[in-house]
Design an enzyme around this catalytic site. Structure first.
Site, PDB file in Angstrom:
ATOM      1  N   GLY B  22       0.552  -1.554  -0.593  1.00  0.00           N
ATOM      2  CA  GLY B  22       0.347  -0.029  -0.506  1.00  0.00           C
ATOM      3  C   GLY B  22       0.815   1.298   0.087  1.00  0.00           C
ATOM      4  O   GLY B  22       0.671   2.159   0.512  1.00  0.00           O
ATOM      5  N   TYR B  32      -4.219   0.762   7.025  1.00  0.00           N
ATOM      6  CA  TYR B  32      -5.959  -0.062   5.927  1.00  0.00           C
ATOM      7  C   TYR B  32      -6.689  -0.535   7.344  1.00  0.00           C
ATOM      8  O   TYR B  32      -6.526  -0.927   8.255  1.00  0.00           O
ATOM      9  CB  TYR B  32      -6.113  -0.905   5.043  1.00  0.00           C
ATOM     10  CG  TYR B  32      -5.017  -0.348   3.786  1.00  0.00           C
ATOM     11  CD1 TYR B  32      -4.776   0.367   3.715  1.00  0.00           C
ATOM     12  CD2 TYR B  32      -4.762  -1.283   2.659  1.00  0.00           C
ATOM     13  CE1 TYR B  32      -4.020   0.999   1.984  1.00  0.00           C
ATOM     14  CE2 TYR B  32      -4.396  -1.285   1.570  1.00  0.00           C
ATOM     15  CZ  TYR B  32      -3.786  -0.179   1.551  1.00  0.00           C
ATOM     16  OH  TYR B  32      -2.915   0.276  -0.014  1.00  0.00           O
ATOM     17  N   LYS B 219       2.578   2.451  -8.998  1.00  0.00           N
ATOM     18  CA  LYS B 219       2.719   3.963  -8.295  1.00  0.00           C
ATOM     19  C   LYS B 219       3.693   4.422  -8.879  1.00  0.00           C
ATOM     20  O   LYS B 219       5.161   4.085  -8.698  1.00  0.00           O
ATOM     21  CB  LYS B 219       3.068   3.632  -6.993  1.00  0.00           C
ATOM     22  CG  LYS B 219       1.730   2.944  -6.350  1.00  0.00           C
ATOM     23  CD  LYS B 219       0.486   3.634  -6.068  1.00  0.00           C
ATOM     24  CE  LYS B 219      -0.760   2.829  -5.818  1.00  0.00           C
ATOM     25  NZ  LYS B 219      -2.349   3.823  -5.986  1.00  0.00           N
ATOM     26  N   ASP B 247      -0.113   5.852 -11.478  1.00  0.00           N
ATOM     27  CA  ASP B 247      -0.596   6.319 -10.122  1.00  0.00           C
ATOM     28  C   ASP B 247      -0.047   7.598  -9.472  1.00  0.00           C
ATOM     29  O   ASP B 247       1.430   6.358  -8.765  1.00  0.00           O
ATOM     30  CB  ASP B 247      -1.636   5.439  -9.300  1.00  0.00           C
ATOM     31  CG  ASP B 247      -2.492   6.196  -8.768  1.00  0.00           C
ATOM     32  OD1 ASP B 247      -2.574   6.983  -8.079  1.00  0.00           O
ATOM     33  OD2 ASP B 247      -3.350   4.873  -7.497  1.00  0.00           O
ATOM     34  N   ASN B 249      -0.376   9.198  -7.269  1.00  0.00           N
ATOM     35  CA  ASN B 249      -1.193   9.884  -5.913  1.00  0.00           C
ATOM     36  C   ASN B 249      -1.153  10.845  -5.530  1.00  0.00           C
ATOM     37  O   ASN B 249      -0.550  11.625  -4.799  1.00  0.00           O
ATOM     38  CB  ASN B 249      -0.686   8.935  -4.733  1.00  0.00           C
ATOM     39  CG  ASN B 249      -1.520   7.441  -5.235  1.00  0.00           C
ATOM     40  OD1 ASN B 249      -0.706   7.065  -5.878  1.00  0.00           O
ATOM     41  ND2 ASN B 249      -2.746   6.794  -4.815  1.00  0.00           N
ATOM     42  N   GLU B 273      -3.148   8.593 -13.144  1.00  0.00           N
ATOM     43  CA  GLU B 273      -4.075   8.686 -12.597  1.00  0.00           C
ATOM     44  C   GLU B 273      -3.789   9.557 -11.799  1.00  0.00           C
ATOM     45  O   GLU B 273      -2.910   9.310 -10.579  1.00  0.00           O
ATOM     46  CB  GLU B 273      -4.798   7.418 -12.108  1.00  0.00           C
ATOM     47  CG  GLU B 273      -6.053   7.314 -10.484  1.00  0.00           C
ATOM     48  CD  GLU B 273      -5.894   5.163 -10.194  1.00  0.00           C
ATOM     49  OE1 GLU B 273      -5.720   5.072 -10.872  1.00  0.00           O
ATOM     50  OE2 GLU B 273      -6.265   5.245  -9.237  1.00  0.00           O
ATOM     51  N   GLU B 300     -10.684   8.643  -7.194  1.00  0.00           N
ATOM     52  CA  GLU B 300     -11.420   7.517  -5.520  1.00  0.00           C
ATOM     53  C   GLU B 300     -11.307   8.535  -4.864  1.00  0.00           C
ATOM     54  O   GLU B 300     -11.983   9.031  -3.652  1.00  0.00           O
ATOM     55  CB  GLU B 300     -10.405   7.302  -5.579  1.00  0.00           C
ATOM     56  CG  GLU B 300      -8.726   7.669  -5.654  1.00  0.00           C
ATOM     57  CD  GLU B 300      -7.409   6.778  -4.814  1.00  0.00           C
ATOM     58  OE1 GLU B 300      -6.749   5.957  -5.814  1.00  0.00           O
ATOM     59  OE2 GLU B 300      -7.204   6.571  -3.741  1.00  0.00           O
ATOM     60  N   ASP B 323     -15.246   5.179  -6.278  1.00  0.00           N
ATOM     61  CA  ASP B 323     -15.060   4.396  -4.987  1.00  0.00           C
ATOM     62  C   ASP B 323     -16.540   4.740  -4.116  1.00  0.00           C
ATOM     63  O   ASP B 323     -17.531   5.534  -3.609  1.00  0.00           O
ATOM     64  CB  ASP B 323     -14.004   5.642  -4.385  1.00  0.00           C
ATOM     65  CG  ASP B 323     -13.611   4.420  -2.860  1.00  0.00           C
ATOM     66  OD1 ASP B 323     -12.404   4.149  -2.497  1.00  0.00           O
ATOM     67  OD2 ASP B 323     -14.449   5.279  -2.257  1.00  0.00           O
ATOM     68  N   HIS B 350     -12.118   2.582  -8.430  1.00  0.00           N
ATOM     69  CA  HIS B 350     -10.694   2.119  -7.040  1.00  0.00           C
ATOM     70  C   HIS B 350     -11.518   0.626  -6.719  1.00  0.00           C
ATOM     71  O   HIS B 350     -12.223   1.182  -5.502  1.00  0.00           O
ATOM     72  CB  HIS B 350     -10.591   3.621  -6.748  1.00  0.00           C
ATOM     73  CG  HIS B 350     -10.029   3.718  -5.765  1.00  0.00           C
ATOM     74  ND1 HIS B 350     -10.518   3.381  -4.165  1.00  0.00           N
ATOM     75  CD2 HIS B 350      -8.550   3.005  -5.785  1.00  0.00           C
ATOM     76  CE1 HIS B 350      -9.660   3.352  -3.342  1.00  0.00           C
ATOM     77  NE2 HIS B 350      -8.434   3.560  -3.956  1.00  0.00           N
ATOM     78  N   ALA B 351     -10.217   0.101  -5.952  1.00  0.00           N
ATOM     79  CA  ALA B 351     -10.637  -0.757  -4.847  1.00  0.00           C
ATOM     80  C   ALA B 351      -9.694  -0.802  -4.212  1.00  0.00           C
ATOM     81  O   ALA B 351      -8.434  -0.045  -4.084  1.00  0.00           O
ATOM     82  CB  ALA B 351     -11.145  -1.777  -5.963  1.00  0.00           C
ATOM     83  N   GLU B 381     -10.633  -2.623 -10.074  1.00  0.00           N
ATOM     84  CA  GLU B 381      -9.265  -2.819  -9.735  1.00  0.00           C
ATOM     85  C   GLU B 381      -8.646  -3.780  -8.683  1.00  0.00           C
ATOM     86  O   GLU B 381     -10.706  -4.305  -8.588  1.00  0.00           O
ATOM     87  CB  GLU B 381      -8.558  -1.521  -8.637  1.00  0.00           C
ATOM     88  CG  GLU B 381      -7.128  -1.134  -8.731  1.00  0.00           C
ATOM     89  CD  GLU B 381      -6.834  -0.370  -7.594  1.00  0.00           C
ATOM     90  OE1 GLU B 381      -7.635   0.998  -7.411  1.00  0.00           O
ATOM     91  OE2 GLU B 381      -5.670   0.286  -7.841  1.00  0.00           O
TER      92      GLU B 381
END
Lengths: 439, 439
Positions: B22, B32, B219, B247, B249, B273, B300, B323, B350-351, B381
C-alpha cells in the site's frame, strides 16, 4: 524552553435556533456552535485560543477531529510552533494518514485550521501584537515562508508572491496609521434573515444606515416572489446609494439560479452570494456569464486554496468571501488573499456565527497593510450577536471595524461561557426552553 | 413492522504499515482501516453492513461521525430505510446542521455514505439479491427515484437519466447471463507499490499476467529517474499487449505533472491516475491538454457528484475512478455512473484498501447491466490483501471478478476480525510488533 503541554477542546453551543437569528434558505434552525481550542504551554498565562465554527449537530465530531491532532503538538517546543508557523502548518496538513479524510476539506481540514490558528494566536501574543499587526510586520520572506504553494504554482509562485509583497512594503507604515485612524469598512447582514418580517427587515435596514453601514445583505432563495418583494422594499427603504447584496446560501441549481436572478436585475445588487454548490466552479462561471452584469460571489464554504485558485482561473466570481475558520488556518488564507490580489478579485470576508468577526477582521486588515493596500472598495461582514462571549469582542464604530490593539487573534472566550454553554451538560442546555430564552 | 434498533460502529485497523503493502508517493505508511457499521433491526438475523475506509489515524474521528448520525436512524421503520432509499439518503445529506461540516465532503460525507450503504445492504438482503442484481432489477423509475439531482441539472436531468435507463432496459436479461458466465474484467495494482524492488515488481507483473490480468498499475511520483526505469522495465517484462497504468497519488503541481509525464510518453500508458490535487478540475484539464494523447484520470478522492460533473464538463479526464466509500453512498455513485455514461467517460473503479473490492464490484456490475451495457473496455481494480476478513470475499478467476451470488453488498466482516483488530485495544494492537508480523 517553553513547551506545549495541552490541547484542551470544548463543545460550546448557543441555542440560537430558539429565535430565528441566522435563518437562511439552507439553514433554517442553526445553533451557532464552536469546537473551541486552548493550546496550553508551561509558561504561566501563555496559551493560544481558537475555534472551528459549526451550526450545532456535529460539533462533537468537530471537537473529536481536533482531539485527534493532539499527538502532533503535545511536548513540542514553542519555537517549533509559534517560531515556525509554515513548518507547523505543513506537518499537520501533510499527515499522510489524516490526509485520507479530506484531503484538505471538511471536518479534518477545519480541525487542522483551528489548531493552526491557535498557533498564530500564540505567536502574536508572544510578540505582544494583535494578529493583523503581527502579519503586517513580517518581512515578505517571512510571510511567504508560512505558505504552502503545493498545487498553486500554475496560478501563483513564491517568487510572484514575494514581488507583490515587496511592492507593497514601502506603504505599510502609512497604511497602519490609516487603519488605526479610519478603521475598516463593515457591512451588515442583521436586517436580512429569512425569518424576519418585512417590517423588521425595513426597521433594521434603517437602523443599519443610521449606524453608518453603507452595505446591507439580505438572504434569498426560498421563494422568488418573496425575494422580489423584499429586495424592492429594501431598495426603497435604503435609497439608491446604499449597496444591497443578496445571499442564496447554495439554494439553486445552475439553470434555476440564472432564471431566478433575472427577476432581481432591477434592484441593482452589489453581489449575489453562494448561488449554487460551493464546489461548482464551472457553475458559478456559467451563472456569471448568463446574468452579467450582476456580480457573482462565493467563498465561505470554499474548502481550500485549490478551489479558490480555480474560481479565479475560471473567471467564476466578481468577488469572494474568505472565512477564518473553514480553510487550513491563517497560512492558507494568506495564500488565498495573495491569489485574489493577483487576479484583481475583491475580498468581502465572511463573518457572523461565533467568533468569525473577531477572527477574520485580522486577515482583512493584514491584507490592507501588507498585500493589496485597499480597504474602501470592500468590507467585512458584521452580525451583532454573541460578541459578549469574547474577552476582546470586535468594536464597530460608524459602520467600521476598529483595529484591535490587544495581542492575539481575538478568539478567546470567557471562562464562564465555556461553563454555561457547554454541550450537552452546561446549564443553558439543561434548563427548560422558556428560561433559556431569557438569557 | 421491522424497526432499526441500533447503529453499531467499530474502529478496526490492520497494521499494514509494518510491511510496505500500500505504499505510494503520498501515503508512505498506511494502516488500512475501517470505520465499520452494523445497522441492526429487531428481525432476527437481519442487519445491514458497511464501512468507511481510512488509512489509520483519524479512523476514530470517522467512527465518531457515523455515531453522530444514529439519531436519524434509530427507531425508524425498515420501510423508511430499505423501502425508500432515495428519501433516506436525502434526509441524511440534507441535515441542515451537519451539512455545515461539508457540505457533502470529507469525514461527514463519508460517514453519511457508510450509513446509506448499510441501508442498501439491508435492502438487498431483504430482497434476497446481491446488490448488483438488486439495482439491475430496479425499473428505470425506481432507480432514478434514488438519486438527488440537486446541482446536476445543467449536466443531467432526471428525464435524461430515465431515457438512458429505458434504452438500456431491454438488454438487461442477456447481460445478466453474460456477467454470470464471463465475470467482469479486473486489473491489478499488486506489482506496483513504491516500496517494492525492481525484481519484486517484475516477478509480480509476470505472475499477474499468468493469472489472467490484462492491465497492471504502477505507483509513480517519488523520483522521475526511478519512474522511467520502472515503467520501461515493466513494459519490457509484460510486452506490448498488456496495458500499463501509473498512479501518482496527487503528488505533482500542474506544471510539474506536465514536465514529468513527458518523460513517460514512450511507455504507452493506459492512463495516468491522480496527477495532482483531486480538487483541481482545471488543473487536470490543463495537464490532459499538455500531454495528449496520454490519458488522464482521477476520482478515488473526488468527493461528490458536483466535482465529477465538472470533470466531465471540463473535459478534464479520459476516464475516471469511482470509490464505493468516498461519496454519499450507492445513490450518489449511480448519479456519477449515469453522468459518466452520458459524457462517454469509461469508469475504472478504485478498490484495494479494506473491503473496497467487495463493495465496488457491485456498482460496476450494475452499471454494465442497467446503464452502459459495457464491461470489456474497462476494469475494476484488484489488490489481493485483507479479503480473508470478509464473510463473502471477492472471487477473482482468470483476471476477472466473478459476480457475487449471495444477498447484499458483501461488506460483512467476520466477528473474529472485529475482536482481533479493534483499535486500540484488540489483541493485534496490544502485541509486540514482531509477533504481529507473523499474522
Amino acid at each position: 524552553m517553553t513547551m506545549i503541554t495541552a490541547l484542551d477542546t470544548f463543545d460550546v453551543r448557543f441555542p440560537t435556533s430558539r429565535e430565528l437569528d441566522g435563518s437562511d434558505a439552507m439553514n433554517p434552525d442553526p445553533d451557532y456552535s464552536a469546537a473551541y481550542v486552548i493550546m496550553r504551554t508551561d509558561q504561566p498565562g501563555l496559551a493560544g485560543y481558537s475555534l472551528a465554527f459549526t451550526i450545532g449537530r456535529g460539533n462533537d465530531v468537530q471537537k473529536a477531529a481536533i482531539d485527534a491532532l493532539a499527538h502532533h503538538i503535545l511536548g513540542l517546543d514553542l519555537r517549533e510552533v509559534a517560531g515556525d508557523l509554515g513548518g507547523f502548518s505543513k506537518r499537520l496538513i501533510n499527515d499522510s494518514q489524516l490526509r485520507w479524510l479530506g484531503p484538505e476539506k471538511g471536518v479534518m481540514h477545519m480541525a487542522i485550521g483551528a489548531v493552526i490558528n491557535a498557533a498564530w494566536d500564540l505567536a502574536a501574543r508572544l510578540a505582544g501584537k494583535p494578529l493583523w499587526r503581527f502579519i503586517a510586520d513580517m518581512t515578505p520572506e517571512e510571510l511567504v515562508a508560512t505558505i504552502d504553494f503545493r498545487y498553486l504554482t500554475d496560478a501563483l509562485t513564491p517568487e510572484e508572491a514575494l514581488t507583490m509583497l515587496h511592492a507593497a512594503a514601502p506603504g505599510k507604515p502609512k497604511r497602519i496609521e490609516q487603519l488605526l485612524a479610519e478603521g475598516y469598512p463593515a457591512y451588515t447582514t442583521s436586517p436580512g434573515w429569512l425569518g424576519y418580517s418585512d417590517e423588521k427587515m425595513q426597521r433594521l435596514a434603517r437602523e443599519a444606515i443610521a449606524d453608518g453601514f453603507r452595505t446591507i445583505k439580505l438572504k434569498v432563495g426560498m421563494n422568488v416572489e418573496d425575494d422580489i418583494r423584499r429586495c424592492r422594499l429594501a431598495r426603497e427603504t435604503v435609497g439608491p446609494n446604499i449597496a444591497i447584496a443578496v445571499d442564496a446560501n447554495q439554494r439553486w441549481n445552475v439553470p434555476d439560479a440564472i432564471a431566478w436572478l433575472r427577476h432581481l436585475v432591477d434592484v441593482k445588487l452589489e453581489w449575489v452570494e453562494e448561488p449554487t454548490s460551493p464546489d461548482d466552479i464551472l457553475g458559478h462561471a456559467a451563472i456569471r456569464r448568463a446574468v452579467a452584469p450582476v456580480p457573482i460571489s462565493t467563498g465561505e464554504h470554499t474548502h481550500n486554496r485549490v478551489m479558490f485558485k480555480q474560481l479565479f482561473q475560471a473567471g467564476a466570481v466578481d468577488l469572494v468571501q474568505i472565512d477564518a475558520a473553514r480553510v487550513g488556518g491563517v497560512n492558507e488564507n494568506l495564500a488565498i488573499l495573495l491569489m485574489a490580489a493577483k487576479y484583481g478579485v475583491r475580498v468581502y470576508p465572511h463573518a457572523g456565527g461565533v467568533g468569525l468577526c473577531e477572527l477574520v477582521q485580522h486577515l482583512a486588515m493584514a491584507d490592507f497593510i501588507a498585500i493589496t493596500g485597499k480597504k474602501e472598495d470592500r468590507a467585512i461582514e458584521f452580525v451583532d450577536h454573541l460578541h459578549q462571549h469574547f474577552v476582546e469582542p470586535v468594536v464597530i464604530r460608524n459602520g467600521r471595524y476598529i483595529a484591535p490593539q490587544t495581542p492575539g487573534f481575538s478568539a478567546q472566550m470567557h471562562a464562564d461561557t465555556l461553563t454555561q454553554y457547554r454541550y450537552p451538560d452546561g446549564p443553558v442546555w439543561m434548563e427548560p426552553v422558556d428560561i433559556v430564552n431569557a438569557h
